[in-house]
Design an enzyme around this catalytic site. Sequence first.
Site, PDB file in Angstrom:
ATOM      1  N   ARG A 121      -3.994   6.223   0.764  1.00 29.81           N
ATOM      2  CA  ARG A 121      -4.608   7.396   1.409  1.00 29.81           C
ATOM      3  C   ARG A 121      -3.694   8.197   2.315  1.00 29.81           C
ATOM      4  O   ARG A 121      -3.994   9.344   2.628  1.00 29.81           O
ATOM      5  CB  ARG A 121      -5.840   6.958   2.210  1.00 29.81           C
ATOM      6  CG  ARG A 121      -7.043   6.679   1.330  1.00 29.81           C
ATOM      7  CD  ARG A 121      -8.078   5.874   2.063  1.00 29.81           C
ATOM      8  NE  ARG A 121      -7.532   4.558   2.367  1.00 29.81           N
ATOM      9  CZ  ARG A 121      -8.235   3.571   2.919  1.00 29.81           C
ATOM     10  NH1 ARG A 121      -9.484   3.756   3.248  1.00 29.81           N
ATOM     11  NH2 ARG A 121      -7.667   2.402   3.152  1.00 29.81           N
ATOM     12  N   TYR A 169     -14.528 -12.728  -0.184  1.00 28.88           N
ATOM     13  CA  TYR A 169     -15.269 -11.496  -0.500  1.00 28.88           C
ATOM     14  C   TYR A 169     -16.508 -11.785  -1.350  1.00 28.88           C
ATOM     15  O   TYR A 169     -17.561 -11.172  -1.164  1.00 28.88           O
ATOM     16  CB  TYR A 169     -14.363 -10.490  -1.219  1.00 28.88           C
ATOM     17  CG  TYR A 169     -13.343  -9.860  -0.298  1.00 28.88           C
ATOM     18  CD1 TYR A 169     -13.714  -8.828   0.571  1.00 28.88           C
ATOM     19  CD2 TYR A 169     -12.024 -10.290  -0.266  1.00 28.88           C
ATOM     20  CE1 TYR A 169     -12.789  -8.261   1.431  1.00 28.88           C
ATOM     21  CE2 TYR A 169     -11.091  -9.727   0.589  1.00 28.88           C
ATOM     22  CZ  TYR A 169     -11.488  -8.711   1.443  1.00 28.88           C
ATOM     23  OH  TYR A 169     -10.573  -8.151   2.294  1.00 28.88           O
ATOM     24  N   ARG A 209       0.817  -1.219   0.000  1.00 27.00           N
ATOM     25  CA  ARG A 209       0.000   0.000   0.000  1.00 27.00           C
ATOM     26  C   ARG A 209       0.849   1.267   0.000  1.00 27.00           C
ATOM     27  O   ARG A 209       0.484   2.273   0.617  1.00 27.00           O
ATOM     28  CB  ARG A 209      -0.954   0.053   1.204  1.00 27.00           C
ATOM     29  CG  ARG A 209      -2.095  -0.931   1.147  1.00 27.00           C
ATOM     30  CD  ARG A 209      -3.246  -0.431   0.289  1.00 27.00           C
ATOM     31  NE  ARG A 209      -4.192  -1.499   0.010  1.00 27.00           N
ATOM     32  CZ  ARG A 209      -5.303  -1.706   0.694  1.00 27.00           C
ATOM     33  NH1 ARG A 209      -5.622  -0.904   1.664  1.00 27.00           N
ATOM     34  NH2 ARG A 209      -6.087  -2.710   0.393  1.00 27.00           N
ATOM     35  N   ASP A 245      -6.544  -3.316  -7.652  1.00 26.97           N
ATOM     36  CA  ASP A 245      -7.083  -3.988  -6.474  1.00 26.97           C
ATOM     37  C   ASP A 245      -7.254  -5.469  -6.773  1.00 26.97           C
ATOM     38  O   ASP A 245      -7.408  -5.856  -7.932  1.00 26.97           O
ATOM     39  CB  ASP A 245      -8.424  -3.388  -6.045  1.00 26.97           C
ATOM     40  CG  ASP A 245      -8.732  -3.721  -4.594  1.00 26.97           C
ATOM     41  OD1 ASP A 245      -8.255  -3.003  -3.709  1.00 26.97           O
ATOM     42  OD2 ASP A 245      -9.416  -4.746  -4.344  1.00 26.97           O
ATOM     43  N   ARG A 281      -7.650  10.662  -6.244  1.00 27.30           N
ATOM     44  CA  ARG A 281      -8.902   9.934  -6.079  1.00 27.30           C
ATOM     45  C   ARG A 281     -10.085  10.881  -6.185  1.00 27.30           C
ATOM     46  O   ARG A 281     -11.104  10.555  -6.789  1.00 27.30           O
ATOM     47  CB  ARG A 281      -8.949   9.177  -4.762  1.00 27.30           C
ATOM     48  CG  ARG A 281     -10.106   8.194  -4.750  1.00 27.30           C
ATOM     49  CD  ARG A 281     -10.262   7.472  -3.458  1.00 27.30           C
ATOM     50  NE  ARG A 281     -10.541   8.381  -2.360  1.00 27.30           N
ATOM     51  CZ  ARG A 281     -10.953   8.007  -1.171  1.00 27.30           C
ATOM     52  NH1 ARG A 281     -11.117   6.725  -0.915  1.00 27.30           N
ATOM     53  NH2 ARG A 281     -11.179   8.883  -0.223  1.00 27.30           N
TER      54      ARG A 281
HETATM   55  O1  CP3 Z   1       0.087   0.398  -3.184  1.00 26.96           O
HETATM   56  C1  CP3 Z   1      -0.327  -0.770  -3.314  1.00 26.96           C
HETATM   57  O2  CP3 Z   1      -0.107  -1.672  -2.474  1.00 26.96           O
HETATM   58  C2  CP3 Z   1      -1.045  -1.164  -4.589  1.00 26.96           C
HETATM   59  C3  CP3 Z   1      -2.460  -1.117  -4.595  1.00 26.96           C
HETATM   60  C4  CP3 Z   1      -3.335  -2.114  -3.829  1.00 26.96           C
HETATM   61  C5  CP3 Z   1      -4.609  -1.750  -3.356  1.00 26.96           C
HETATM   62  N1  CP3 Z   1      -5.236  -2.865  -2.878  1.00 26.96           N
HETATM   63  C6  CP3 Z   1      -5.171  -0.391  -3.409  1.00 26.96           C
HETATM   64  C7  CP3 Z   1      -6.304  -0.035  -2.523  1.00 26.96           C
HETATM   65  C8  CP3 Z   1      -3.166  -3.480  -3.557  1.00 26.96           C
HETATM   66  C9  CP3 Z   1      -1.957  -4.365  -3.795  1.00 26.96           C
HETATM   67  C10 CP3 Z   1      -4.388  -3.944  -2.973  1.00 26.96           C
HETATM   68  C11 CP3 Z   1      -4.634  -5.343  -2.583  1.00 26.96           C
HETATM   69  C12 CP3 Z   1      -5.842  -5.670  -1.816  1.00 26.96           C
HETATM   70  N2  CP3 Z   1      -7.106  -5.180  -1.975  1.00 26.96           N
HETATM   71  C13 CP3 Z   1      -5.892  -6.669  -0.802  1.00 26.96           C
HETATM   72  C14 CP3 Z   1      -4.747  -7.564  -0.397  1.00 26.96           C
HETATM   73  C15 CP3 Z   1      -3.772  -6.853   0.490  1.00 26.96           C
HETATM   74  C16 CP3 Z   1      -4.326  -6.496   1.824  1.00 26.96           C
HETATM   75  O3  CP3 Z   1      -4.419  -5.293   2.099  1.00 26.96           O
HETATM   76  O4  CP3 Z   1      -4.655  -7.409   2.600  1.00 26.96           O
HETATM   77  C17 CP3 Z   1      -7.216  -6.717  -0.320  1.00 26.96           C
HETATM   78  C18 CP3 Z   1      -7.737  -7.628   0.769  1.00 26.96           C
HETATM   79  C19 CP3 Z   1      -7.970  -5.780  -1.081  1.00 26.96           C
HETATM   80  C20 CP3 Z   1      -9.440  -5.519  -0.979  1.00 26.96           C
HETATM   81  C21 CP3 Z   1      -9.720  -4.150  -0.538  1.00 26.96           C
HETATM   82  N3  CP3 Z   1      -9.446  -3.015  -1.268  1.00 26.96           N
HETATM   83  C22 CP3 Z   1     -10.325  -3.749   0.676  1.00 26.96           C
HETATM   84  C23 CP3 Z   1     -10.795  -4.687   1.776  1.00 26.96           C
HETATM   85  C24 CP3 Z   1     -10.393  -2.358   0.654  1.00 26.96           C
HETATM   86  C25 CP3 Z   1     -11.068  -1.478   1.681  1.00 26.96           C
HETATM   87  C26 CP3 Z   1     -10.257  -1.336   2.895  1.00 26.96           C
HETATM   88  C27 CP3 Z   1      -9.352  -0.162   2.756  1.00 26.96           C
HETATM   89  O5  CP3 Z   1      -8.146  -0.299   3.022  1.00 26.96           O
HETATM   90  O6  CP3 Z   1      -9.898   0.884   2.429  1.00 26.96           O
HETATM   91  C28 CP3 Z   1      -9.795  -1.909  -0.545  1.00 26.96           C
HETATM   92  C29 CP3 Z   1      -9.632  -0.517  -0.996  1.00 26.96           C
HETATM   93  C30 CP3 Z   1      -8.280  -0.070  -1.470  1.00 26.96           C
HETATM   94  N4  CP3 Z   1      -7.415  -0.785  -2.252  1.00 26.96           N
HETATM   95  C31 CP3 Z   1      -7.688   1.202  -1.198  1.00 26.96           C
HETATM   96  C32 CP3 Z   1      -6.455   1.234  -1.871  1.00 26.96           C
HETATM   97  C33 CP3 Z   1      -5.482   2.380  -1.945  1.00 26.96           C
HETATM   98  C34 CP3 Z   1      -8.347   2.326  -0.433  1.00 26.96           C
HETATM   99  C35 CP3 Z   1      -9.381   2.906  -1.297  1.00 26.96           C
HETATM  100  C36 CP3 Z   1      -9.610   4.362  -1.041  1.00 26.96           C
HETATM  101  O7  CP3 Z   1      -8.935   5.186  -1.663  1.00 26.96           O
HETATM  102  O8  CP3 Z   1     -10.496   4.645  -0.230  1.00 26.96           O
END
Ligand code: CP3
Length: 352
Positions: free
Chosen positions: A27, A150, A23, A73, A36
């Site tokens: 954010r 999910y 990540r 994602d 975003r």
């Molecule tokens: O910088 C990076 O790592 C690359 C981008 C990336 C994102 N998601 C962006 C994201 C990667 C590699 C992921 C993987 C991901 N997505 C996982 C596996 C890794 C982990 O964190 O366990 C999972 C389980 C998801 C599913 C997911 N996406 C969830 C449950 C959520 C909501 C929770 C949260 O953190 O907000 C997301 C949203 C998400 N994916 C965001 C980002 C930057 C936040 C979205 C926003 O801008 O509000």
Amino acid sequence: MNDRLLRALAREPVDRTPVWLMRQAGRYLPEYRASRASAGSFLALCSTPELACEVTLQPLRRFALDGAILFSDILTIPWAMGLGLEFVEGEGPRFRAPVRATADIDRLGIPDPEDDLGFVMDTIRAVRRELDGGVPVIGFAGSPWTLATYMIEGGSSRDFARAKTMLIEHPRELHRLLELLADATAGYLGAQVRAGAQALMIFDTWGGVLTTPAYHEFSLEYMRRIIEHIPREHDSRAVPVVLFTKGGGGWIESLAKSGCDAVGLDWTVDLGSARARAGGRIALQGNLDPATLLASPARIRDEVGRILAEYGAGTGHVFNLGHGITPGVDPEHVGACVDAVHELSPKYHRAS
Ligand code: CP3
């Protein structure tokens, strides 16, 4: 190209420990929040290649990272399968049509990566062009089991009641879903490699909630099948695969035999004993507790030093967090972490 990351994953000598952070785009960065906002939503950001490319590069402008992870994602695959994804503010992902019955599985098709997920491939091609050889691009996908949780729950879950009930009561149905997801994911990761991804990571965020036999049967087995089916070389260079099962510290020996090149570890694992248990077969990635980034730069530096010492001398370590950066982190603290890895790690590589 700065190929420290690829060299460490191949367990070849490096001058210092490579570092990237789960990540790293997200954010905690004001420029991410601005992108975003201009995209209108998280999914619009993911599916607009110019914006996803920009967001991928943002952390690299601030910090001397050794890899660029594709901004996307893991839920793009079920989204492309037609489950109707939305991200609800303060709640996370939600599927409008979750998988609840046999008929729901029958309806699922395997997405065409260049067509249905072409925006991901376009983002990778754009990032490669912009980086122009700077650092390797890391492609990724979710593990079939993690995606299935999910899809079955309809979103995030605390106890995985529905997914675990399906596992216990209807294992054949779950296997059918996991097989479909493994096929879709192998095709998706193969397309990412052809588009220019130079390393791959599979995120098994929820493998750690399973029993040991269920983990092997319902999660690791499908990651192993994916690895078997993706191109392991492109443009005459190996494409390493990293498996990350959060909470998977008890299963390092089986992970090391899965065909992967490296295993990602969360912060509960001692890197020194993990290294001994992996028996030199794979590289290790991790494992700073993301909460450490909330502490002062001096304390962050101490923890980085502890982790580097725990792994010890020699190659085969990629510094990372044990899970993703949390939104409240001060970007300066991330910089302190990256700088500490640069400054403290060369002494572990002098002899190699
Ligand atoms: O910088 C990076 O790592 C690359 C981008 C990336 C994102 N998601 C962006 C994201 C990667 C590699 C992921 C993987 C991901 N997505 C996982 C596996 C890794 C982990 O964190 O366990 C999972 C389980 C998801 C599913 C997911 N996406 C969830 C449950 C959520 C909501 C929770 C949260 O953190 O907000 C997301 C949203 C998400 N994916 C965001 C980002 C930057 C936040 C979205 C926003 O801008 O509000």
